[in-house]
Scaffold this active site. Structure first.
Site, short mmCIF file in Angstrom:
data_model
loop_
_atom_site.label_atom_id
_atom_site.label_comp_id
_atom_site.label_asym_id
_atom_site.label_seq_id
_atom_site.Cartn_x
_atom_site.Cartn_y
_atom_site.Cartn_z
CD GLU A 239 -9.17 -0.95 2.60
OE1 GLU A 239 -9.08 -1.97 1.87
OE2 GLU A 239 -10.15 -0.75 3.33
CG HIS A 242 -8.06 -5.89 4.04
ND1 HIS A 242 -8.43 -6.88 4.91
CD2 HIS A 242 -8.93 -4.86 4.26
CE1 HIS A 242 -9.49 -6.48 5.63
NE2 HIS A 242 -9.80 -5.26 5.25
CB CYS A 249 -9.02 -7.84 14.11
SG CYS A 249 -8.59 -8.39 15.78
CB CYS A 254 -7.38 -4.57 16.24
SG CYS A 254 -6.11 -5.00 15.04
CB CYS A 273 -4.93 -6.73 18.45
SG CYS A 273 -5.30 -8.03 17.25
CB CYS A 276 -3.60 -7.87 13.46
SG CYS A 276 -5.36 -8.33 13.37
#
Length: 319
Positions: A239, A242, A249, A254, A273, A276
């Protein structure tokens, strides 16, 4: 129907060329995606090594990607979205324990959450005093669990008024179950990128939830608390990512994969990953190897064996 991205699509999402360098044997960064000084450490850490990063799982009929159309967010698209970044004025991640009518999140779990988040984001993390939102937020009885849920969207509206002046973002954590809108069964968490606030619930991770028993942290064994901590770290970091502007993703298995149910959420790894990782690195500017070392140490001390082993193995690969 969801189709897994190809190898070239994954490389493009990371911002890597699809040809290896003759000198290093590694995929080079695409010049158009370079937003921070390039180091050999960064290039090595972004390589999609199949021994470290698995493809996104093919979704079953009830999984997130089978029920939600996701186009993905490449690193280049992330840059073009003008994501918010920490600065001198707003440099702290705040965690707010939130209650309605249920037990608060255990204090020792909160302290460990803050420790993990400070290592994950390489930023200061502070725990605020517990706030009670009892009778301030719309609620309902969930038709499947028989337990009370509160409206996550309304919580976000209230949280935006509580954001400390030095806060990059504020994440509220509760033991009460959440729903985002009437048509949804539940949601693990919800964030508002614009206002830099989020809320996430640990209710469905508690023993007895499936039997319609309201949460009570007083009866947790040490083993149950360890499992709860891992799940809480994953949910919290998902979160907060975000709030940094990272979308779900679709490229690798991930932490930022979407999840539609408990089993899918519980299967996600406690790490990012290459796609990200590059997004978060561009915003936070951390050194990747020291960050991995701190996460490996935390996971080892917290009894998260598989996660600790992954970080240790990745450190060995990058050293």
């Amino acid at each position: 129907m969801f189709k897994r991205p190809s190898k070239d699509e994954c490389l493009d999402a990371i911002g890597l060329s699809n040809k290896r360098s003759r000198e290093t044997g590694l995929y080079d960064l695409q010049p158009k995606t370079i937003s921070v000084p390039v180091t050999s450490e960064l290039i090595r850490a972004l390589q999609p090594d199949s021994s470290a990063f698995n493809p996104v799982p093919s979704p079953g009929s009830s999984d997130w990607l089978a029920n939600h159309k996701e186009s993905g967010q490449t690193f280049e698209e992330f840059l073009y979205s003008s994501p918010r970044v920490p600065d001198e004025k707003r440099s702290v991640i705040h965690i707010l324990p939130l209650t309605f009518f249920e037990d608060a999140v255990p204090s020792d779990v909160l302290e460990q959450l803050a420790h993990f988040a400070s290592n994950f984001f390489a930023m200061p993390v502070e725990i605020l005093h517990t706030e009670s939102f009892d009778k301030k937020i719309q609620n309902r009885i969930n038709e499947y669990s028989g337990l009370v849920q509160v409206n996550a969207g309304q919580i976000l509206g209230t949280l935006s008024k509580l954001l400390p002046s030095d806060s990059f973002c504020l994440g509220a954590i509760t033991m009460c179950d959440l729903y985002p809108q009437d048509s949804w069964n539940f949601v693990f968490g919800l964030a508002n990128m614009k206002h830099r606030v989020g809320v996430y619930s640990l209710a469905r991770y508690m023993p007895g939830f499936d039997e319609g028993i309201a949460s009570s942290n007083a009866h947790l064994s040490s083993g149950e608390k360890s499992v709860l901590l891992k799940r809480a770290c994953l949910l919290m970091c998902h979160e907060i990512c975000h709030m940094f502007g990272l979308q779900h993703c679709i490229y690798f298995h991930c932490l930022m994969n979407g999840s539609n149910h408990f089993e899918e959420n519980d299967s996600k790894p406690l790490r990012l990953c290459p796609v990200c990782l590059r997004k978060l690195h561009s915003s936070c500017g951390f050194k990747i190897i020291p960050r991995y070392a701190k996460l490996a140490e935390f996971c080892h001390s917290a009894g998260m064996k598989s996660e600790s082993e992954w970080f240790e193995k990745r450190l060995h690969q990058l050293s």
